[in-house]
Design a protein around this motif. Structure first.
Motif, PDB file in Angstrom:
ATOM      1  N   LYS A   1      -4.470   6.239 -15.099  1.00 10.53           N
ATOM      2  CA  LYS A   1      -3.575   5.180 -14.603  1.00 10.53           C
ATOM      3  C   LYS A   1      -2.466   5.781 -13.749  1.00 10.53           C
ATOM      4  O   LYS A   1      -2.090   5.229 -12.710  1.00 10.53           O
ATOM      5  N   LEU A   2      -1.944   6.925 -14.193  1.00 12.16           N
ATOM      6  CA  LEU A   2      -0.921   7.616 -13.418  1.00 12.16           C
ATOM      7  C   LEU A   2      -1.507   8.141 -12.111  1.00 12.16           C
ATOM      8  O   LEU A   2      -0.850   8.083 -11.063  1.00 12.16           O
TER       9      LEU A   2
ATOM     10  N   LYS B   1      -3.820   6.779 -10.331  1.00 14.10           N
ATOM     11  CA  LYS B   1      -3.860   5.644  -9.410  1.00 14.10           C
ATOM     12  C   LYS B   1      -2.476   5.339  -8.856  1.00 14.10           C
ATOM     13  O   LYS B   1      -2.318   5.073  -7.657  1.00 14.10           O
ATOM     14  N   ARG B   2      -1.460   5.405  -9.702  1.00 16.02           N
ATOM     15  CA  ARG B   2      -0.083   5.159  -9.250  1.00 16.02           C
ATOM     16  C   ARG B   2       0.364   6.187  -8.214  1.00 16.02           C
ATOM     17  O   ARG B   2       0.983   5.850  -7.203  1.00 16.02           O
TER      18      ARG B   2
ATOM     19  N   LYS C   1      -1.538   5.548  -4.871  1.00 22.80           N
ATOM     20  CA  LYS C   1      -1.034   4.360  -4.176  1.00 22.80           C
ATOM     21  C   LYS C   1       0.369   4.587  -3.624  1.00 22.80           C
ATOM     22  O   LYS C   1       0.681   4.179  -2.508  1.00 22.80           O
ATOM     23  N   ALA C   2       1.213   5.272  -4.384  1.00 24.18           N
ATOM     24  CA  ALA C   2       2.573   5.541  -3.922  1.00 24.18           C
ATOM     25  C   ALA C   2       2.558   6.500  -2.736  1.00 24.18           C
ATOM     26  O   ALA C   2       3.300   6.325  -1.762  1.00 24.18           O
TER      27      ALA C   2
ATOM     28  N   ASP D   1      10.109   6.909  -6.132  1.00 27.65           N
ATOM     29  CA  ASP D   1      10.230   5.832  -7.130  1.00 27.65           C
ATOM     30  C   ASP D   1       9.648   6.223  -8.488  1.00 27.65           C
ATOM     31  O   ASP D   1       9.883   5.527  -9.488  1.00 27.65           O
ATOM     32  N   LEU D   2       8.906   7.326  -8.532  1.00 24.80           N
ATOM     33  CA  LEU D   2       8.335   7.768  -9.809  1.00 24.80           C
ATOM     34  C   LEU D   2       9.328   8.603 -10.619  1.00 24.80           C
ATOM     35  O   LEU D   2       9.040   8.974 -11.758  1.00 24.80           O
TER      36      LEU D   2
ATOM     37  N   THR E   1      -1.264  15.096 -10.267  1.00 27.84           N
ATOM     38  CA  THR E   1      -1.051  14.162 -11.376  1.00 27.84           C
ATOM     39  C   THR E   1      -0.940  14.909 -12.697  1.00 27.84           C
ATOM     40  O   THR E   1      -0.126  14.555 -13.559  1.00 27.84           O
TER      41      THR E   1
END
Length: 252
Positions: free
Chosen positions: A196-197, A199-200, A203-204, A219-220, A248
């Motif tokens: 999930k991270l 993917k974040r 995308k970021a 923003d992370l 990641t």
């Protein structure tokens, strides 16, 4: 019913070339003899070749009631296989399955994100999409077309860019070129990082693709031990899939 009228709001462009239709169906290897879901059957140009395949357990999903009614009318013995369903909201009950289709062009990216969500169940995908989207999905890092879907899908699927399709073989002809690609689930069962991270992060990174990752991932709220890494001086398009995985891992 005599025919199905293509609907602009559904992004429908019905393939009318039988040779291309047959090539698309034959491109689905289905070596494990899994159930096959056709997304957006329309007038059934692919469907009839799926019906002709011996012992194929297939289902056609469409949000166009006119299309479903047309298929049920023309293939009454297969009526239970034509489902008024939206794959984006549909929970397939099979443990593993394959997908085929001339994807509606207005939701093709959404369909691939759903396929990524279903990655533990989807074994193979053969689909016709906009050439632009096909180029993006199959692009390598360092390429301007390389993006979110490139990284996410290539992490779990082997990709084949099969062939291009001109606008004139559709009704109505789209304003773009099309292409057929195949996705085959690779041997990666699970990434060595939080998926999930992952993917974040992807995308970021591409959300601000002109910026370095240090700025794109602000923003992370990453710790200094991560923001000072050399990789953070690069832009998202410069990182390979493996490098995104490694980044990641460091973040988590």
């Amino acid at each position: 019913m005599a025919s199905v009228k293509p609907k602009k709001h559904l992004g429908q462009h019905f393939l009318k070339d039988e040779n291309i239709a047959l090539k698309i169906v034959e491109a689905l290897k289905n070596e494990s003899n899994l159930p096959v879901f056709e997304i957006g059957p329309g007038t059934g140009v692919l469907t009839k070749y799926l019906i002709d395949k011996d012992n194929l357990d297939f289902y056609a999903l469409d949000v166009d009631t006119e299309s479903i009614d047309y298929l049920k009318s023309n293939y009454p013995s297969q009526a239970e296989r034509f489902l008024f369903q939206d794959y984006l909201k549909y929970n397939v009950s099979f443990e593993r399955f394959n997908i085929i289709g001339n994807f509606p062009y207005n939701i093709s990216s959404q369909l691939f994100f759903k396929i990524w969500d279903d990655r533990d169940h989807v074994d193979e995908v053969v689909c016709m999409i906009q050439k632009e989207v096909a180029d993006r999905i199959c692009a390598n890092h360092g390429n301007k077309t390389y993006g979110i879907l490139s990284v996410l899908l290539q992490a779990f699927f082997d990709l084949d860019y099969l062939f291009k399709v001109p606008p004139g073989v559709f009704n109505p002809p789209p304003k773009v070129q099309s292409a057929v690609i195949r996705l085959k689930r690779n041997s990666v069962k699970q990434l060595p990082c939080d998926e999930k991270l992952f993917k974040r992060v992807v995308k970021a990174g591409f959300g601000k693709r002109r910026k370095t990752l240090r700025n794109a991932l602000k923003d992370l709220n990453l710790p200094e031990s991560v923001t000072t890494l050399d990789v953070m001086n690069q832009r998202a398009e410069q990182l390979s899939v493996q490098e995104f995985i490694s980044l990641t891992e460091k973040i988590s």
